[in-house]
Enzyme design. Structure first.
Site, PDB file in Angstrom:
ATOM      1  N   GLN A  73       0.833  -1.204   0.000  1.00  0.00           N
ATOM      2  CA  GLN A  73       0.000   0.000   0.000  1.00  0.00           C
ATOM      3  C   GLN A  73       0.862   1.247   0.000  1.00  0.00           C
ATOM      4  O   GLN A  73       0.580   2.212  -0.712  1.00  0.00           O
ATOM      5  CB  GLN A  73      -0.929   0.011   1.224  1.00  0.00           C
ATOM      6  CG  GLN A  73      -1.985  -1.057   1.210  1.00  0.00           C
ATOM      7  CD  GLN A  73      -2.790  -1.035  -0.074  1.00  0.00           C
ATOM      8  OE1 GLN A  73      -3.390  -0.028  -0.424  1.00  0.00           O
ATOM      9  NE2 GLN A  73      -2.807  -2.152  -0.781  1.00  0.00           N
TER      10      GLN A  73
ATOM     11  N   HIS B 125       2.055   3.055  -3.243  1.00  0.00           N
ATOM     12  CA  HIS B 125       1.137   3.802  -4.115  1.00  0.00           C
ATOM     13  C   HIS B 125       1.518   5.273  -4.153  1.00  0.00           C
ATOM     14  O   HIS B 125       1.671   5.861  -5.220  1.00  0.00           O
ATOM     15  CB  HIS B 125      -0.305   3.658  -3.624  1.00  0.00           C
ATOM     16  CG  HIS B 125      -0.988   2.426  -4.109  1.00  0.00           C
ATOM     17  ND1 HIS B 125      -1.311   2.232  -5.424  1.00  0.00           N
ATOM     18  CD2 HIS B 125      -1.420   1.319  -3.461  1.00  0.00           C
ATOM     19  CE1 HIS B 125      -1.905   1.057  -5.574  1.00  0.00           C
ATOM     20  NE2 HIS B 125      -1.980   0.488  -4.394  1.00  0.00           N
TER      21      HIS B 125
ATOM     22  N   GLU C 194     -10.057   0.434   3.926  1.00  0.00           N
ATOM     23  CA  GLU C 194     -10.302   0.011   2.543  1.00  0.00           C
ATOM     24  C   GLU C 194     -10.006  -1.490   2.412  1.00  0.00           C
ATOM     25  O   GLU C 194     -10.836  -2.263   1.939  1.00  0.00           O
ATOM     26  CB  GLU C 194      -9.400   0.817   1.612  1.00  0.00           C
ATOM     27  CG  GLU C 194      -9.537   0.445   0.146  1.00  0.00           C
ATOM     28  CD  GLU C 194      -8.509   1.157  -0.727  1.00  0.00           C
ATOM     29  OE1 GLU C 194      -8.692   1.152  -1.957  1.00  0.00           O
ATOM     30  OE2 GLU C 194      -7.518   1.704  -0.187  1.00  0.00           O
ATOM     31  N   HIS C 195      -8.814  -1.894   2.814  1.00  0.00           N
ATOM     32  CA  HIS C 195      -8.402  -3.305   2.801  1.00  0.00           C
ATOM     33  C   HIS C 195      -8.112  -3.749   4.227  1.00  0.00           C
ATOM     34  O   HIS C 195      -7.386  -3.062   4.952  1.00  0.00           O
ATOM     35  CB  HIS C 195      -7.118  -3.515   1.983  1.00  0.00           C
ATOM     36  CG  HIS C 195      -7.160  -2.931   0.608  1.00  0.00           C
ATOM     37  ND1 HIS C 195      -6.592  -1.709   0.296  1.00  0.00           N
ATOM     38  CD2 HIS C 195      -7.690  -3.414  -0.547  1.00  0.00           C
ATOM     39  CE1 HIS C 195      -6.764  -1.465  -0.995  1.00  0.00           C
ATOM     40  NE2 HIS C 195      -7.431  -2.481  -1.528  1.00  0.00           N
TER      41      HIS C 195
ATOM     42  N   ASP D  78      -6.169  -7.013  -5.704  1.00  0.00           N
ATOM     43  CA  ASP D  78      -5.984  -5.898  -6.625  1.00  0.00           C
ATOM     44  C   ASP D  78      -6.081  -6.334  -8.082  1.00  0.00           C
ATOM     45  O   ASP D  78      -6.489  -5.542  -8.941  1.00  0.00           O
ATOM     46  CB  ASP D  78      -4.609  -5.251  -6.402  1.00  0.00           C
ATOM     47  CG  ASP D  78      -4.649  -4.161  -5.342  1.00  0.00           C
ATOM     48  OD1 ASP D  78      -5.750  -3.805  -4.892  1.00  0.00           O
ATOM     49  OD2 ASP D  78      -3.569  -3.678  -4.963  1.00  0.00           O
TER      50      ASP D  78
ATOM     51  N   HIS E 109     -53.494  15.762  -2.381  1.00  0.00           N
ATOM     52  CA  HIS E 109     -53.105  14.364  -2.157  1.00  0.00           C
ATOM     53  C   HIS E 109     -54.271  13.604  -1.532  1.00  0.00           C
ATOM     54  O   HIS E 109     -54.622  12.498  -1.961  1.00  0.00           O
ATOM     55  CB  HIS E 109     -51.891  14.291  -1.216  1.00  0.00           C
ATOM     56  CG  HIS E 109     -50.575  14.535  -1.872  1.00  0.00           C
ATOM     57  ND1 HIS E 109     -50.205  15.760  -2.367  1.00  0.00           N
ATOM     58  CD2 HIS E 109     -49.522  13.698  -2.096  1.00  0.00           C
ATOM     59  CE1 HIS E 109     -48.982  15.682  -2.872  1.00  0.00           C
ATOM     60  NE2 HIS E 109     -48.546  14.427  -2.722  1.00  0.00           N
TER      61      HIS E 109
END
Length: 434
Positions: free
Chosen positions: A262, A265, A330-331, A364, A423
């Site tokens: 990670q 990135h 996220e993961h 991934d 209505h």
């Protein structure tokens, strides 16, 4: 000098320090916002002419017309055919796995009938047209093409339009090959906010889409935020994140590399390890120090781990799960001998990787589930990208006479309570009908 933050859940200031570490707000750069606003407005008013001008300005492509910026399908197929056999096989196997997983997500129409004959239900329809943004240049990700295109096509989207910048005409054959495998219908070599604008507003050449998905830089993210409501968007993603929970039974080198996966990135990516085993945390820290210099992206990894990474000692695995639910990563890797009891305790995570062999890197690329996941704690209320993002649900109401006359009384009372007499009267007319 510390390579990575060290925290302990027993410390009185633990939650404060953790939340400071987790805090991330995408800076609203005024210059970016002004530029994006100008680009969106120009494309909305001038269409293709603005797209051509910005493509020349930002990507050094001096196209005489939009036809020069659209790639024929034959070029996508040629890119696929030109791949080395091993690379093509890997791409096609990944695509097959992604497709097989997402086919199980398709929603179906349903109806049920009540005793008085009233029938209620749901009608599911795909989006007519979707737009897929794919980064170009240095950040070229064929895996993202598959993860966005395949769910759209499985959902039944009629037309999928991909936009991808090709600075100075540089085209990534793997990205184009992935477009062929993923079933993309049209590809335009444009990028940036101007590509988002073209998809959102439509031009003479590029039809307006219903939803835009796919990652991009700060300009693309700002443009997606601004066009939301005109079209749908998947999300405005933050930096990539991984949270590893370990019982100390794993290999510290494996764990260090999972954190690196990670951290490489970008400098804002976040890698966190939770474990009750102090000795294991120390061995992972040693592995980080030893292995970081061996990595091609060592500088990025080191900066990410130093600024946003953490090794956290917890009391036990139960507490680790509580902290994981607060982080909503996220993961989430459950690097433990018995992951199932922990899975039952996790409420918030984009994707859970259970056991030592379930490494996030497989997710991934080729495990099958989507790698487009909620970040920045949004897993508390968001889900991975999927087929359901490209399908709409429409309610079906088939009232019987008996049902309308029975429920008309209920509706009338509630409508009068809200001061909406039309209505109420509309419902009452059904009640009074013979």
């Amino acid at each position: 000098m510390s390579l990575i933050h060290r925290l302990d859940s027993r410390d009185t200031d633990f939650r404060t320090r953790l939340d400071q570490l987790l805090a991330f707000e995408a800076e609203q750069d005024d210059s970016i916002e002004r530029a994006v606003s100008e680009i969106l407005n120009a494309v909305r008013l001038e269409g293709d002419a603005a797209v051509l001008a910005y493509t020349k300005r930002f990507d050094a492509l001096d196209a005489k017309g939009m036809s020069e910026l659209e790639l024929p399908k034959s070029e996508l197929q040629a890119a696929l055919d030109s791949l080395p056999a091993e690379q093509r096989q890997a791409l096609e196997e990944a695509a097959a796995r992604v497709r097989a997983y997402h086919e199980r997500q398709r929603a179906e129409d349903w109806e049920f009938q009540e005793a008085d004959g009233t029938r209620l239900g749901q009608k599911v329809t795909p989006l007519d047209r979707a737009g897929l943004y794919v980064p170009g240049g240095k950040a070229s990700y064929p895996s993202s093409v598959l993860m966005n295109a395949i769910p759209a096509k499985v959902a039944g989207v009629r037309e999928l339009i991909m936009v991808t910048p090709t600075p100075r005409g540089e085209r990534n054959p793997l990205v184009l090959a992935a477009a062929a495998v993923g079933g993309v219908d049209r590809v335009f070599t444009i990028g940036g906010a101007q590509a988002v604008a073209a998809l959102a507003f439509g031009t003479k050449t590029i039809p307006q889409v219903d939803k835009i998905t796919g990652p991009g830089n700060a300009y693309v993210a700002a443009a997606k935020r601004r066009v939301f409501g005109i079209v749908g968007i998947d999300m405005v993603a933050g930096p990539s994140e991984v949270l590893v929970i370990s019982d100390g039974s794993g290999d510290p080198d494996w764990t260090a590399m999972d954190l690196f996966a990670q951290a490489e990135h970008d400098e804002l990516a976040q890698s966190i390890l939770l474990s009750p085993d102090a000795d294991f945390l120390a061995r992972v820290e040693e592995a980080i120090a030893r292995l970081t210099p061996t990595m091609p992206r060592a500088a990025t990894i080191a900066t990410s781990l130093k600024n946003r990474g953490a090794l956290i000692r917890v009391r036990d695995l139960d507490e680790a799960c509580e902290i994981a639910n607060h982080i909503a990563p996220e993961h989430l890797e459950l690097a433990v001998e018995a992951p199932d009891p922990l899975i039952a305790k996790i409420r918030h995570a984009g994707a859970i990787f259970a056991g030592h062999w379930s490494v996030e890197a497989l997710g991934d690329y080729c495990a099958g589930p989507n790698h487009v996941l909620p970040t920045s704690r949004s897993a508390r209320f968001s889900s991975p990208l999927g087929v359901y993002d490209f399908q709409k649900r429409t309610s079906l109401i088939r009232m019987s006479k008996a049902g309308a006359q029975r429920l008309g009384k209920v509706a009338s009372i509630l409508a009068h309570g809200e001061g909406l007499q039309a209505h109420a009267r509309s419902a009452e007319m059904r009640v009074e009908a013979k």
